[in-house]
Design a protein around this motif. Structure first.
Motif, PDB file in Angstrom:
ATOM      1  N   TYR A 387       0.401  -1.145  -0.325  1.00 16.59           N
ATOM      2  CA  TYR A 387      -0.310   0.135   0.287  1.00 16.59           C
ATOM      3  C   TYR A 387       1.186   1.137   0.026  1.00 16.59           C
ATOM      4  O   TYR A 387       0.675   2.299  -0.405  1.00 16.59           O
ATOM      5  N   TYR A 424      -5.331   4.834   5.210  1.00 14.04           N
ATOM      6  CA  TYR A 424      -5.397   3.604   4.181  1.00 14.04           C
ATOM      7  C   TYR A 424      -6.646   2.711   5.625  1.00 14.04           C
ATOM      8  O   TYR A 424      -5.885   2.567   6.544  1.00 14.04           O
ATOM      9  N   LYS A 428     -10.334   1.734   1.246  1.00 17.31           N
ATOM     10  CA  LYS A 428      -9.235   2.600   0.406  1.00 17.31           C
ATOM     11  C   LYS A 428      -8.150   1.268   0.117  1.00 17.31           C
ATOM     12  O   LYS A 428      -7.704   1.298  -1.193  1.00 17.31           O
ATOM     13  N   LYS A 432      -8.220   0.245  -3.702  1.00 19.32           N
ATOM     14  CA  LYS A 432      -6.592   0.276  -4.048  1.00 19.32           C
ATOM     15  C   LYS A 432      -5.470  -1.011  -4.566  1.00 19.32           C
ATOM     16  O   LYS A 432      -5.089  -1.056  -5.719  1.00 19.32           O
TER      17      LYS A 432
END
Length: 491
Positions: A387, A424, A428, A432
């Motif tokens: 991430y 995040y 999210k 992603k």
């Protein structure tokens, strides 16, 4: 599947393919370019390199007042230089103000002479005013400069055809392009992102809606094509008594499109779907969001100026400072300082100028102020994860990862050097994967295997190009056949 249903999917695929196949080809070809060249933009590093040093004497003795009225809630303060003028930019509940740093008087715009002086710092060649803009052009779309009009557009006879866009309100450089970056943008980012000036003239929403609708129809086109392709293959196998038959089509063009669609159809679907997701959120029905959290919450909504004990003029005297911003994380005040070659934090609660980097305990303290009383853990990362990752390794390391034991599984990535933050949650993270994970293979694994990523991307993009080219040719034949039938009926 019945014959009627199969015929319906075939019709949907043909109609949408006739309308969108050229657009798909453009997306694949421009995607190849964007692997190496993006849309031009100007960075904070470039801005500081081309601005002059801010001297302590340029800041009046009564700072930070009268920057903000007693009743106003101040959210941001920065000190910048535009040519020979030093400015405070102050955002508060009263709105954003631009103030002369030397006397505290509000400025409502810089003169043409001041802007020309600021522009001259960006090239050895003298700046030539090309235009004064009161509306957006194609190179300002990414900047969204609606508060900065009029914008001064300069050119330089420097051999690279460099062009510069300056805000008349603050003197800030909004965009920097040259002949090479403009060429690659015209064949890459501009067509890929459908950067049509009129769509962005009044804001982001008309453009967003247009791209989402086009992508949605594209998804329908690809899904119907995959269904038709698999159905055709199964019918061919059935006719041959179960013997292997990839394609029932004998004509080369039909056969190529069918086979390419079978091999690359799933990639084409994920490509257009991930493009759709670049402008959409992951569905909250599947990945619910329980709290209203984001990266901005680690910064104080209202600056407590009483915490800033260190006079910023002492910071200006200590280094070649090109820009300075007030930053408050939790109850800890900092000055974010930019020099010509670096940027760093200074402890603003101290009376001495002392550089500081955020420790794990400091990052944990900052996040706990947002998520109290949930448990949280902090760890310093020296490598990317899935991430916090950059294929071009632009994101700095180390970074402090703070994980929160809340319903959203919140994670904050805080840069200890400058205090920047990414956030995040479960939603999210899903978004992603559905966008950059599918669209650009932007993962930890491929960050460590860039050559493999490029090979895979080239194979997939070339496969998508083959599907699109054969689709265009078939669409042309389909449309020509329809016209011939209409002419025959009239006769």
């Amino acid at each position: 599947m019945t014959m009627k249903t199969g015929s319906l999917f075939m019709r949907i695929h043909r109609i949408l393919g006739s309308l969108l196949s050229i657009l798909f080809l453009m997306w694949f070809l421009s995607g190849m370019v964007m692997m190496y060249h993006g849309y031009p933009s100007v960075t904070d590093g470039q801005r500081t390199q081309h601005s002059g040093r801010i001297m302590p004497s340029s800041v009046g003795a009564d700072y930070p007042l009268p920057l903000v009225s007693d009743s106003a809630a101040c959210s941001a303060i920065s000190l910048e230089r535009a040519g020979s003028v030093c400015l405070w930019r102050v955002a508060s509940s009263d709105g954003e103000r631009v103030v002369d740093a030397s006397d505290g008087n509000e400025i409502h715009g810089l003169s043409a002479e001041q802007l020309s002086e600021a522009a001259s710092r960006w090239s050895a060649a003298p700046p030539q005013l090309i235009d004064t803009l009161s509306q957006i052009d194609v190179w300002l779309i990414g900047a969204m400069p609606f508060k900065e009009y009029p914008i001064y557009h300069y050119g330089f006879a420097d051999g690279r055809a460099t062009e510069l866009y300056l805000s008349s309100r603050t003197g800030q450089v909004l965009q920097l392009t040259d002949r090479e970056s403009r060429f690659w943008a015209w064949v890459g980012a501009i067509p890929h992102w459908i950067y049509i000036t009129k769509l962005r003239a009044t804001g982001r929403q008309p453009w967003t809606d247009t791209v989402l609708w086009i992508s949605g129809f594209g998804i329908a086109m690809v899904i119907s094509g995959i269904i038709v392709g698999i159905r055709s293959m199964l019918l061919a196998r059935k006719k041959r008594g179960g013997k292997a038959a990839v394609s029932p089509y004998k004509k080369p063009l039909f056969r190529w499109h069918h086979v390419a669609g079978l091999f690359f159809g799933l990639f084409v679907l994920t490509w257009i779907f991930s493009g759709f997701m670049s402008l959409a959120d992951a569905p909250k029905l599947i990945w619910p969001v329980h709290g209203n959290h984001d990266a901005r919450q680690v910064y104080a909504k209202t600056l407590n100026l009483n915490l800033f004990r260190l006079d910023c003029r002492r910071v200006l005297a200590s280094d070649d400072v090109r820009r300075l911003a007030f930053m408050q994380m939790g109850d800890m005040p900092f000055y974010h300082v930019w020099t010509q070659d670096d940027d760093y934090l200074v402890d603003a609660a101290d009376t001495l100028v002392r550089r500081v980097e955020l420790s794990e305990s400091m990052c944990l303290r900052i996040v706990k102020a947002v998520h109290h009383p949930q448990n949280a853990m902090a760890a310093m990362m020296t490598d990317y994860d899935d991430y916090y990752v950059s294929q071009k390794r632009k994101l700095p390391l180390p970074v402090c990862r703070v994980s929160v034991d809340d319903a959203d599984k919140s994670v904050y990535y805080i840069n200890p050097k400058d205090g920047s933050c990414r956030y995040y949650n479960t939603n999210k993270r899903a978004g992603k994967w559905m966008y950059s994970g599918l669209h650009a293979l932007n993962t930890h694994f491929f960050a460590h295997h860039p050559l493999l990523r490029q090979i895979i991307m080239w194979v997939l993009l070339l496969g998508g190009t083959l599907v699109s080219v054969t689709g265009i040719l078939l669409s042309f034949k389909y449309i020509r056949k329809k016209f011939r039938k209409k002419r025959a009926k009239k006769q």
